[in-house]
Design a protein around this motif. Structure first.
Motif, mmCIF file in Angstrom:
data_model
loop_
_atom_site.group_PDB
_atom_site.id
_atom_site.type_symbol
_atom_site.label_atom_id
_atom_site.label_comp_id
_atom_site.label_asym_id
_atom_site.label_seq_id
_atom_site.Cartn_x
_atom_site.Cartn_y
_atom_site.Cartn_z
ATOM 1 N N HIS A 1 0.830 -1.229 0.008
ATOM 2 C CA HIS A 1 -0.042 -0.118 -0.045
ATOM 3 C C HIS A 1 0.864 1.217 0.051
ATOM 4 O O HIS A 1 1.687 1.445 0.945
ATOM 5 C CB HIS A 1 -0.825 -0.147 1.171
ATOM 6 N N TYR B 1 1.406 5.464 -0.268
ATOM 7 C CA TYR B 1 0.839 6.644 -0.308
ATOM 8 C C TYR B 1 1.553 7.614 -0.675
ATOM 9 O O TYR B 1 2.882 7.635 -0.445
ATOM 10 C CB TYR B 1 0.750 7.060 1.233
ATOM 11 N N ALA C 1 -2.586 5.285 -2.673
ATOM 12 C CA ALA C 1 -3.542 6.381 -2.078
ATOM 13 C C ALA C 1 -2.945 7.752 -2.015
ATOM 14 O O ALA C 1 -1.614 7.610 -1.570
ATOM 15 C CB ALA C 1 -4.342 6.018 -0.899
ATOM 16 N N TRP D 1 -17.895 11.292 -3.752
ATOM 17 C CA TRP D 1 -16.940 10.351 -4.400
ATOM 18 C C TRP D 1 -17.454 9.896 -5.729
ATOM 19 O O TRP D 1 -18.744 9.851 -6.040
ATOM 20 C CB TRP D 1 -16.691 9.172 -3.503
ATOM 21 N N THR E 1 -7.394 6.920 -4.933
ATOM 22 C CA THR E 1 -7.137 5.600 -3.962
ATOM 23 C C THR E 1 -7.631 4.540 -4.937
ATOM 24 O O THR E 1 -8.382 4.558 -5.467
ATOM 25 C CB THR E 1 -8.044 5.565 -2.599
ATOM 26 N N HIS F 1 -9.053 1.947 -0.961
ATOM 27 C CA HIS F 1 -10.165 1.928 -0.048
ATOM 28 C C HIS F 1 -11.435 1.890 -0.806
ATOM 29 O O HIS F 1 -11.401 2.057 -2.143
ATOM 30 C CB HIS F 1 -10.243 3.203 0.748
ATOM 31 N N VAL G 1 -10.288 6.840 3.693
ATOM 32 C CA VAL G 1 -9.042 7.242 3.010
ATOM 33 C C VAL G 1 -8.054 8.301 3.746
ATOM 34 O O VAL G 1 -7.093 8.431 3.841
ATOM 35 C CB VAL G 1 -9.049 7.613 1.621
ATOM 36 N N ASP H 1 -6.528 7.100 7.303
ATOM 37 C CA ASP H 1 -5.099 6.261 6.673
ATOM 38 C C ASP H 1 -3.984 7.402 6.126
ATOM 39 O O ASP H 1 -2.915 7.005 6.357
ATOM 40 C CB ASP H 1 -5.275 5.122 5.676
ATOM 41 N N TYR H 2 -4.498 8.121 5.432
ATOM 42 C CA TYR H 2 -3.484 8.943 4.713
ATOM 43 C C TYR H 2 -2.804 9.755 5.671
ATOM 44 O O TYR H 2 -1.433 10.089 5.811
ATOM 45 C CB TYR H 2 -4.013 10.014 3.715
#
Length: 524
Positions: A230, A232, A254, A283, A304, A307, A335, A338-339
């Motif tokens: 994953h 970023y 993402a 979204w 992303t 997600h 997102v 987590d970001y």
């Protein structure tokens, strides 16, 4: 030098009261340190330079023939061939049109702008990849190394804390709840070489990300990370084309994205949340890519492939100006949290380096990279030690322990070497530590005994004074009063002490009854 910070390099060897450090003096002298820094090279090979075309130079004209000889020869020779168009000299032709014996060794090979640091650069990158395999979450960001000298690789970024410097692309580990102590480890990095002709920003960033994840240089013994990561990124790298390439190699990504990027959905542009409170979001999905626009203090656009678009109750903490700065929970798509947690791996590495940075003001760009290599190796070593050992140790203590082990042999061998401050050598030199006054204590005779003579006064001024103080360890009498301190003078200068000992030995041989001896029973 990253822990003990002084204004100048020479201050570490200073003899002033609040400057200088005895450990630096015990390892090497200031003159030797400066000589090493001036002559330090990371690559002794210098590639041959291609010949540069020098316009304005014409071919040398052939020497003129004498008229008396030219006439008979012209009549006997056949007519000359048709005139050829003028050709430039061989040294002014392009490299591929020059004679084979005059072409340089690197003809047709692209020039390596990092050849001065190439061996050390490849070694550091290979070691960082081989010693640690990162977890699932990783991030890519840029770093700036402070530098204002002359270099075509120098960058000006006015919005960064370091506005002038050399830029690096860095791949680092992100925060992982299952392995929190491994965050901030630099897995790989690459050097920004300056703008390339015909390259767009989107193409450059995509190339950087792919090469950091899967190196393609056959000369560099680095291995690919693998699949299932994953990744970023920030809005400087993110694009739909890049995320689709990463999806094809089974790496999910993402990050924030600029709304002006090619392929951004038009329905998510413009003002979307007029009159709505913080926390609203919209979204849309384009294939495997999910576009999200979330209302914070400003509208945040994210892209992303990790997600889903559904809301699962995630919230973030924000301060409200209306309630006097009180903290409240704001709903957010998955997102966003987590970001926020996993994008700061490179920033964490920068923060750890800033506490004990060794970079100094230099005018040569290879030295900037050398200091960065030292910081990278030290910080990565500390992260590995902290994550693999049960012994809790701070970053500062780890650096001190590392330096002690590196200079242990040097410090032991040079412990008692005399330190010079520069200048022309004189007749009086500094004495070693075992001759300093701290290792000797004065003693006084009983007043009932007769006084003795000071050996320093006798040699230097031919004075014969009656004193009662002496040095028991050296076995001689010395003045130790408020007016005269021959005790300090004798123990401070080795040449004078040597002369005094020779004089005492001569007097003991010639006149053993002289009043220069010390009698233990007469001491107080």
């Amino acid at each position: 030098m990253g822990i003990v910070r002084l204004p100048a390099i020479t201050d570490y060897w200073s003899n002033k009261r609040f400057l200088g450090h005895i450990d630096f003096k015990s390892v090497m002298s200031c003159r030797r340190f400066n000589a090493i820094m001036r002559a330090f090279m990371m690559n002794t090979f210098t590639p041959p330079r291609r010949p540069q075309n020098t316009p304005g130079l014409a071919a040398a004209a052939p020497p003129a023939t004498e008229p008396a000889v030219a006439a008979p020869l012209a009549a006997a020779l056949p007519p000359p061939p048709a005139a050829r168009p003028p050709q430039p000299p061989a040294d002014q032709r392009p490299v591929d049109q020059q004679p084979a014996d005059q072409q340089p060794d690197n003809a047709g090979v692209p020039e390596d702008r990092l050849f001065k640091i190439r061996p050390v650069l490849d070694h550091i990158k290979h070691t960082c990849r081989q010693l640690y395999h990162p977890g699932q979450d990783i991030c890519i960001d840029e770093r700036m190394l402070r530098f204002k000298g002359r270099s075509g690789m120098k960058q000006h970024m006015p919005k960064k804390p370091i506005k002038w410097g050399l830029k690096l692309w860095v791949l680092a580990t992100s925060w992982d709840p299952n392995f929190p102590l491994g965050a901030g480890y630099v897995v790989d990095f690459d050097v920004y070489l300056g703008s390339q002709e015909g390259a767009t920003e989107e193409g450059l960033t995509s190339k950087v990300v792919i090469e950091l994840l899967q190196p393609r240089n056959p000369d560099t013994p680095a291995r690919s990370l693998g699949k299932g990561y994953h990744l970023y990124l920030d809005n400087y790298y993110s694009s739909k084309q890049l995320f689709e390439k990463l999806r094809d190699i089974h790496i999910y990504a993402a990050g924030t994205i600029r709304r002006l990027r090619r392929g951004f959905p038009p329905q998510l542009k413009g003002k979307l949340f007029a009159g709505q409170h913080r926390g609203a979001w919209r979204w849309t999905r384009d294939g495997q890519c999910l576009y999200v626009v979330w209302k914070d203090s400003v509208d945040c656009a994210l892209l992303t492939t990790i997600h889903a678009g559904t809301y699962d109750g995630n919230t973030v903490e924000r301060r409200s100006k209306a309630n006097g700065g009180a903290v409240k929970e704001v709903p957010a798509p998955p997102v966003i949290p987590d970001y926020n947690k996993k994008m700061g791996g490179v920033d964490l590495f920068d923060q750890m380096n800033s506490f004990y940075a060794v970079l100094r003001k230099v005018f040569c760009w290879p030295m900037v990279y050398l200091f960065n290599f030292l910081e990278t190796a030290t910080t990565n070593s500390y992260i590995l030690y902290r994550s693999c050992s049960d012994n809790k140790i701070s970053h500062k203590d780890f650096i001190l322990k590392l330096v002690e082990e590196l200079v242990a042999g040097l410090s032991a061998s040079n412990k008692y070497q005399a330190q010079r401050t520069g200048g022309r050598p004189g007749n009086i030199t500094a004495a070693p530590d075992y001759m300093r006054p701290m290792y000797h204590m004065p003693a006084w005779m009983l007043k009932t005994c007769s006084g003795r003579q000071c050996i320093v006064c006798r040699l230097r001024e031919n004075r014969r004074t009656c004193i009662y103080s002496c040095c028991v360890d050296c076995g001689i009498f010395l003045c130790f009063t408020g007016q005269r301190n021959c005790f300090k003078v004798y123990h401070q200068y080795s040449m004078l002490a040597k002369q005094c000992r020779l004089e005492v030995s001569r007097l003991r041989r010639e006149r053993p009854e002289d009043s220069i001896f010390i009698y233990r029973e007469e001491l107080m």
